[in-house]
Design an enzyme around this catalytic site. Sequence first.
Site, PDB file in Angstrom:
ATOM      1  N   LEU A  44     -56.282 -37.090  -8.154  1.00  0.00           N
ATOM      2  CA  LEU A  44     -57.116 -37.864  -7.239  1.00  0.00           C
ATOM      3  C   LEU A  44     -57.515 -39.196  -7.883  1.00  0.00           C
ATOM      4  O   LEU A  44     -57.841 -39.227  -9.063  1.00  0.00           O
ATOM      5  CB  LEU A  44     -58.392 -37.057  -6.976  1.00  0.00           C
ATOM      6  CG  LEU A  44     -58.978 -37.092  -5.586  1.00  0.00           C
ATOM      7  CD1 LEU A  44     -58.046 -36.396  -4.615  1.00  0.00           C
ATOM      8  CD2 LEU A  44     -60.324 -36.384  -5.576  1.00  0.00           C
ATOM      9  N   GLU A  73     -55.603 -39.800   4.005  1.00  0.00           N
ATOM     10  CA  GLU A  73     -54.786 -40.900   4.524  1.00  0.00           C
ATOM     11  C   GLU A  73     -55.096 -41.161   5.990  1.00  0.00           C
ATOM     12  O   GLU A  73     -55.680 -40.317   6.670  1.00  0.00           O
ATOM     13  CB  GLU A  73     -53.300 -40.600   4.316  1.00  0.00           C
ATOM     14  CG  GLU A  73     -52.886 -40.433   2.856  1.00  0.00           C
ATOM     15  CD  GLU A  73     -53.067 -41.682   1.997  1.00  0.00           C
ATOM     16  OE1 GLU A  73     -53.219 -42.785   2.565  1.00  0.00           O
ATOM     17  OE2 GLU A  73     -53.082 -41.560   0.763  1.00  0.00           O
ATOM     18  N   THR A 128     -49.904 -48.656  -8.921  1.00  0.00           N
ATOM     19  CA  THR A 128     -50.250 -47.719  -7.846  1.00  0.00           C
ATOM     20  C   THR A 128     -51.447 -48.341  -7.123  1.00  0.00           C
ATOM     21  O   THR A 128     -52.007 -49.331  -7.604  1.00  0.00           O
ATOM     22  CB  THR A 128     -50.682 -46.339  -8.382  1.00  0.00           C
ATOM     23  OG1 THR A 128     -51.891 -46.508  -9.132  1.00  0.00           O
ATOM     24  CG2 THR A 128     -49.631 -45.696  -9.266  1.00  0.00           C
ATOM     25  N   TYR A 163     -48.958 -41.048  -8.903  1.00  0.00           N
ATOM     26  CA  TYR A 163     -48.574 -39.900  -9.720  1.00  0.00           C
ATOM     27  C   TYR A 163     -48.608 -38.568  -8.965  1.00  0.00           C
ATOM     28  O   TYR A 163     -47.858 -37.651  -9.273  1.00  0.00           O
ATOM     29  CB  TYR A 163     -49.456 -39.831 -10.971  1.00  0.00           C
ATOM     30  CG  TYR A 163     -48.963 -40.781 -12.045  1.00  0.00           C
ATOM     31  CD1 TYR A 163     -47.701 -40.630 -12.598  1.00  0.00           C
ATOM     32  CD2 TYR A 163     -49.736 -41.852 -12.476  1.00  0.00           C
ATOM     33  CE1 TYR A 163     -47.207 -41.504 -13.550  1.00  0.00           C
ATOM     34  CE2 TYR A 163     -49.253 -42.736 -13.446  1.00  0.00           C
ATOM     35  CZ  TYR A 163     -47.987 -42.555 -13.975  1.00  0.00           C
ATOM     36  OH  TYR A 163     -47.500 -43.424 -14.910  1.00  0.00           O
ATOM     37  N   TYR A 165     -60.776 -50.935 -19.508  1.00  0.00           N
ATOM     38  CA  TYR A 165     -60.351 -49.594 -19.099  1.00  0.00           C
ATOM     39  C   TYR A 165     -60.917 -48.496 -20.002  1.00  0.00           C
ATOM     40  O   TYR A 165     -61.901 -47.846 -19.689  1.00  0.00           O
ATOM     41  CB  TYR A 165     -58.809 -49.502 -19.002  1.00  0.00           C
ATOM     42  CG  TYR A 165     -58.408 -48.275 -18.217  1.00  0.00           C
ATOM     43  CD1 TYR A 165     -58.134 -48.356 -16.857  1.00  0.00           C
ATOM     44  CD2 TYR A 165     -58.383 -47.019 -18.819  1.00  0.00           C
ATOM     45  CE1 TYR A 165     -57.838 -47.217 -16.126  1.00  0.00           C
ATOM     46  CE2 TYR A 165     -58.088 -45.879 -18.090  1.00  0.00           C
ATOM     47  CZ  TYR A 165     -57.815 -45.992 -16.751  1.00  0.00           C
ATOM     48  OH  TYR A 165     -57.535 -44.861 -16.030  1.00  0.00           O
TER      49      TYR A 165
END
Length: 397
Positions: free
Chosen positions: A139, A75, A274, A53, A234
């Site tokens: 994040l 990264e 993702t 996102y 979740y």
Amino acid sequence: MIIKPRIKGFLCTTAHPLGCAMDVQKQIAHVQQSGTIAAGPKRVLVIGASGGYGLASRITAAFGCGAATIGVFFERPAVKNRTASPGWYKSAAFTRQAHAAGLYATNINGDAFSAELKQATIDLIKRDLGQVDMVIYSLAAPARQLPDGSLVRSTLKPVGEPFEGATIELNSGELRSVSLEPASQQEVNDTVKVMGGEDWELWMAALLEAGVLADGCMTTNYTYLGSEVTWPIYYHGTIGKAKEDLDRAARALQVPLAAVHGKAYVAVMKGLMTQAASAIPGMSIYLSLLFKIMKQKGSHEGCVEQTTRLFQNLFNGDALQLDESGRLRLDDWELQDDIQAFVKANWAKVTADNLMEISDFAGYRQAFLQMHGFDFPEVDYEAEIDPEVGMTLAFGA
Ligand code: NAD
């Protein structure tokens, strides 16, 4: 080197530079086809800008609104025979494309939780943009290092009751059962510390104090509610407690942000493949069923379709439609009755034998591969390619 996917569990340890660039290219094309969002922000900071996102938000801001963007991420560049992480290749590709389009785009690589990185970001905003109109906090981190050096980890566990579910092995398509004991109070607290709203508040406080938030500045954070079938792991689990804390933080932020006539919003997004989502137990079955029915109904969206719709809602000049908790809802199509009825009716029926018929596991698997830059028909995966792709960073290495 010739780069192939190397999958271990829910992880792929390789990434393909050309495929990652293709992913970015396709997202840019979608934003451009969707039309200009003229009233959108012009100077945007994205925290968590290299995947899912966050990357999609950055692409919408840059190519939909013409915004200058600063991207913060964590990264890994390529070293020797090891490829870079997908987010590295995608950020490098985004930066090249933004520069080619005459857009400002600068990157910061490092730990967004640290005070040092926050200061480096502020210095960069002051030097290059003066102020920002929008801060997108996207994040998704497994752990957070605190100022005293200690490391707090987030967990994906149920709260109160054990969880029994199943997950699909990406390589074999076999179903594996998953049993999880309920989280301890410490694990709940730690997950809230990592994925809750505290660091968002710290960022906004630091940016405000430094005078780099423009008048009317908006900040957003992303949450997920999902379907009843995933609630045990979740929404009612450790991660759900952290997400509840985002709602608290959004309310709390209205007070300091009033000084710049600013606003903080939590946006509820659709469940998608993702890096962060692929790690959630049981999510593979849910998403495979969801993709099947949403594609059938023509309402399936990826990250960039979601962020573009979000920006269109935010900046079309109409009063914002918020739910009873003050959140923006982009999960409306996912939660439609007919979609959820299909998921619930098939949830307990999925087996390794019928997976390909009753669910879109093929689409789920492809989304996983494409997230790492594989399985794009346009890319020649037999060709030799240099895994080292450079990217200029304003901070970090
Ligand atoms: P992602 O894994 O694709 O991206 C996470 C980003 O955070 C990356 O840019 C990564 O580099 C960055 N990051 C991680 N740790 C960092 C650190 N210490 N310092 C700096 N950067 C760091 O995740 P995503 O799924 O796009 O998640 C983003 C947000 O969207 C999360 O809040 C998530 O809960 C939410 N969300 C996700 C879904 C979904 O289905 N994927 C649905 C709704 C909401």
